[in-house]
Design a protein around this motif. Structure first.
Motif, PDB file in Angstrom:
ATOM      1  N   SER A  37       2.497   1.980  -3.392  1.00  0.00           N
ATOM      2  CA  SER A  37       1.602   1.924  -4.548  1.00  0.00           C
ATOM      3  C   SER A  37       1.581   3.273  -5.258  1.00  0.00           C
ATOM      4  N   SER A  38       1.070   3.256  -6.463  1.00  0.00           N
ATOM      5  CA  SER A  38       0.995   4.497  -7.242  1.00  0.00           C
ATOM      6  C   SER A  38       0.150   5.545  -6.541  1.00  0.00           C
ATOM      7  N   PHE A  39      -0.976   5.121  -5.929  1.00  0.00           N
ATOM      8  CA  PHE A  39      -1.830   6.129  -5.297  1.00  0.00           C
ATOM      9  C   PHE A  39      -1.170   6.753  -4.070  1.00  0.00           C
TER      10      PHE A  39
ATOM     11  N   ALA B  93      -9.049   4.249  -7.100  1.00  0.00           N
ATOM     12  CA  ALA B  93      -8.160   3.823  -6.011  1.00  0.00           C
ATOM     13  C   ALA B  93      -8.772   4.044  -4.635  1.00  0.00           C
TER      14      ALA B  93
ATOM     15  N   LEU C  94      -2.649  -4.893  -5.101  1.00  0.00           N
ATOM     16  CA  LEU C  94      -1.732  -3.873  -4.583  1.00  0.00           C
ATOM     17  C   LEU C  94      -0.379  -3.938  -5.279  1.00  0.00           C
TER      18      LEU C  94
ATOM     19  N   GLN D 139      -0.387  -1.991  -8.293  1.00  0.00           N
ATOM     20  CA  GLN D 139      -0.272  -0.549  -8.033  1.00  0.00           C
ATOM     21  C   GLN D 139       1.185  -0.154  -7.788  1.00  0.00           C
TER      22      GLN D 139
ATOM     23  N   TYR E 128      -8.213   6.887 -12.385  1.00  0.00           N
ATOM     24  CA  TYR E 128      -7.503   6.090 -11.386  1.00  0.00           C
ATOM     25  C   TYR E 128      -7.644   6.676  -9.992  1.00  0.00           C
TER      26      TYR E 128
ATOM     27  N   SER F 284       2.684   0.245 -11.122  1.00  0.00           N
ATOM     28  CA  SER F 284       2.294   1.568 -11.636  1.00  0.00           C
ATOM     29  C   SER F 284       3.135   2.669 -11.001  1.00  0.00           C
TER      30      SER F 284
ATOM     31  N   SER G 237       0.834  -1.211   0.000  1.00  0.00           N
ATOM     32  CA  SER G 237       0.000   0.000   0.000  1.00  0.00           C
ATOM     33  C   SER G 237       0.864   1.254   0.000  1.00  0.00           C
TER      34      SER G 237
ATOM     35  N   PHE H 104      -6.635  -0.064 -12.563  1.00  0.00           N
ATOM     36  CA  PHE H 104      -5.783  -0.735 -11.590  1.00  0.00           C
ATOM     37  C   PHE H 104      -4.588  -1.408 -12.265  1.00  0.00           C
TER      38      PHE H 104
END
Length: 530
Positions: free
Chosen positions: A120-122, A322, A366, A369, A318, A372, A117, A255
């Motif tokens: 991750s990209s977010f 997300a 995840l 992500q 996204y 990403s 998490s 995703f």
């Protein structure tokens, strides 16, 4: 419910390890934040926040924009203190850092989920380096988890947090519904039966949340961006809703990393395969919660709610999608596997192999992500392809003293929205025929334009303002050899003919052409009127 505590009894080595992990995240997110070129949606929020002579004036003028007020209030308050557009990055990174701190040090999560998490990209880009309001949702969600006490829950505190979450963005209203559903079914399905006092705390929280939701919608609607919604004319509303309910995973293809999305675009057969795989991952992630019925109900309702929102109101990018991942992280933190409802445990144990497989699905989601996120790092520091060329354009304008007073106009109009962060030139909106830096996506505008219309407007501005007129295009006019009608934004049209292009090129000079961007259309051919 999980007891969310600071790990007082953690070994020193574990605390040191977490501190090092957090510092790595902070260094990476900070580097991405300060290297990222802001684009129009980021600067648009700052422009809106700085409207009016007071907070009240600002709130009045932003009514109907499409987002609740919390992000704009934070930006204006920070600007009052700092007095510089840099607050856009400072506030976004500060909010993300607070959320990351809670994720690492306070939320009770499996180590794998925490690490995946965090990187991750977010978490490192879209909610940190990208200065938008969605990072606040992540922070408030984690605060809700921390406030979700074992035994007696504070209805007032949780209600206030729910109300706050509802005013981060419209999509988070769905998340508020998910938390309330989790709480409600946790009470209803509890054995022995929950006492009345627990229902009172729930009712208190729900009532306060309802006030927050009402405030959100009162701020957002009626919207002045009346073209910025899904066009459902001629569509069967019931059929669209049923399709969203039947195939919610189709709305969450972002995703996948960009490398896979490019494959999906290039090969139609691959799109069906990867859509099916995404369905497996999403529904598998839900199935992994099957031993916690309130959790699986809440996560499924949020998934369906967001799918309906994307189908019936506004398509989801996204950053919106997300939010479901962040909600899932919260649900996992609230519901450790050690706690199972007595009802249905035998069935779950009988299907143990399936559930064990399902529990791999969310970590795989995840992990995608994280891939990403690696792509974002590669774009920023290896390929060095910016998300927008607005910063490069600002540097170019500062290198041209002869253009310091120039009026800037663009097609599409929204290309000017990122510019106030880097230049102080006035900008003119072609579609609405006014000076300004905030585009209103309204039907009360020139929905169709020709290149001849743009040239005529530029001549008029040059004569009335007695300053140079700079015109930005995202289209490469010299590559168009036949008449075309291009769709821009939601319902705008731009008509181009070889004759109009020739006339335009005769009346202007192409003074700069910028290169490609990574993920946006904010590159420019820069013309100046002769």
């Amino acid at each position: 419910m999980a007891v969310i505590v600071s790990a007082i009894d953690e070994p020193r080595s574990a605390k040191l390890g977490k501190a090092m992990i957090f510092m790595v995240w902070l260094a990476l997110a900070s580097a991405l934040c300060w290297s990222e070129t802001v684009w129009r949606d980021e600067v648009r929020a700052l422009s809106l926040a700085l409207q009016g002579d007071s907070f009240i004036d600002m709130l009045r003028q932003m009514h109907g924009e499409g987002h609740p007020a919390l992000w704009y209030i934070l930006l204006r308050a920070a600007y009052v203190v700092v007095g510089s557009p840099v607050v856009l990055k400072v506030v976004a990174l500060t909010v993300a850092a607070a959320a990351a701190y809670l994720l690492v040090f306070r939320l009770k999560l499996p180590l794998s989920v925490m690490l995946l998490s965090l990187f991750s990209s977010f978490a490192i880009f879209d909610y940190a380096a990208m200065s938008r309001n969605y990072g606040i949702s992540m922070l408030v969600i984690f605060l809700i988890v921390l406030s979700w006490e074992k035994g007696t829950r504070n209805g007032i505190l949780l209600g206030l947090l729910f109300a706050l979450l509802a005013n981060t963005n419209v999509h988070s209203v769905v998340l508020v519904g998910g938390f309330l559903a989790y709480w409600f079914f946790d009470l209803v399905l509890a054995r022995p039966r929950s006492p009345l006092t627990k229902y009172r705390a729930f009712a208190t929280a729900a009532a306060i949340a309802a006030v927050g939701i009402a405030l959100c919608f009162a701020t957002v609607y009626p919207t002045f961006n009346d073209t910025g919604q899904n066009d459902l004319s001629g569509e069967n509303f019931a059929l669209l809703a049923l399709r969203a309910l039947a195939l919610p995973s189709s709305h969450f293809m972002a995703f996948y990393p960009n490398s896979i999305l490019e494959l999906v675009v290039a090969y139609p057969l691959a799109s069906h395969i990867f859509a099916a795989l995404m369905s497996v991952l999403i529904y598998g992630s839900l199935l992994a919660l099957a031993d916690r019925r309130p959790a699986i109900i809440a996560a499924a309702l949020v998934l369906l709610g967001l799918s309906l929102l994307f189908t019936l109101v506004y398509p989801g990018g996204y950053r919106h999608q997300a939010l479901w991942l962040v909600f899932m992280i919260a649900i996992i933190a609230l519901s450790p596997r050690s706690q199972r409802e007595e009802a249905g445990v035998a069935d779950i144990e009988a299907a143990g192999g399936i559930v064990r497989f399902a529990r791999l699905c969310f970590p795989i989601l995840l992990a995608l992500q994280v891939v990403s996120g690696i792509e974002k790092v590669n774009q920023a520091f290896v390929a060095e392809i910016p998300f927008s060329r607005s910063k490069d354009f600002g540097a170019f304008m500062q290198s041209r003293p002869d253009l310091k007073d120039a009026v800037i106009m663009a097609d599409p109009d929204y290309l000017v929205e990122a510019l106030p962060y880097y230049v102080s030139n006035r900008t003119y909106l072609l579609r609405e025929e006014r000076f300004g830096a905030i585009v209103r996506y309204t039907t009360n505008a020139r929905l169709s334009l020709s290149l001849a219309d743009i040239l005529l407007t530029a001549h008029r501005l040059q004569q009335s303002e007695h300053v140079p007129v700079v015109i930005l295009f995202s289209q490469r006019l010299d590559q168009i050899t036949a008449p075309v009608s291009l769709r821009e934004s939601y319902v705008w049209r731009l008509s181009l003919t070889p004759e109009d292009i020739s006339a335009f090129q005769s009346a202007t000079s192409l003074i700069k052409r910028f290169g490609a961007t990574a993920g946006s259309d904010e590159t420019y051919d820069v013309y100046v009127m002769k």
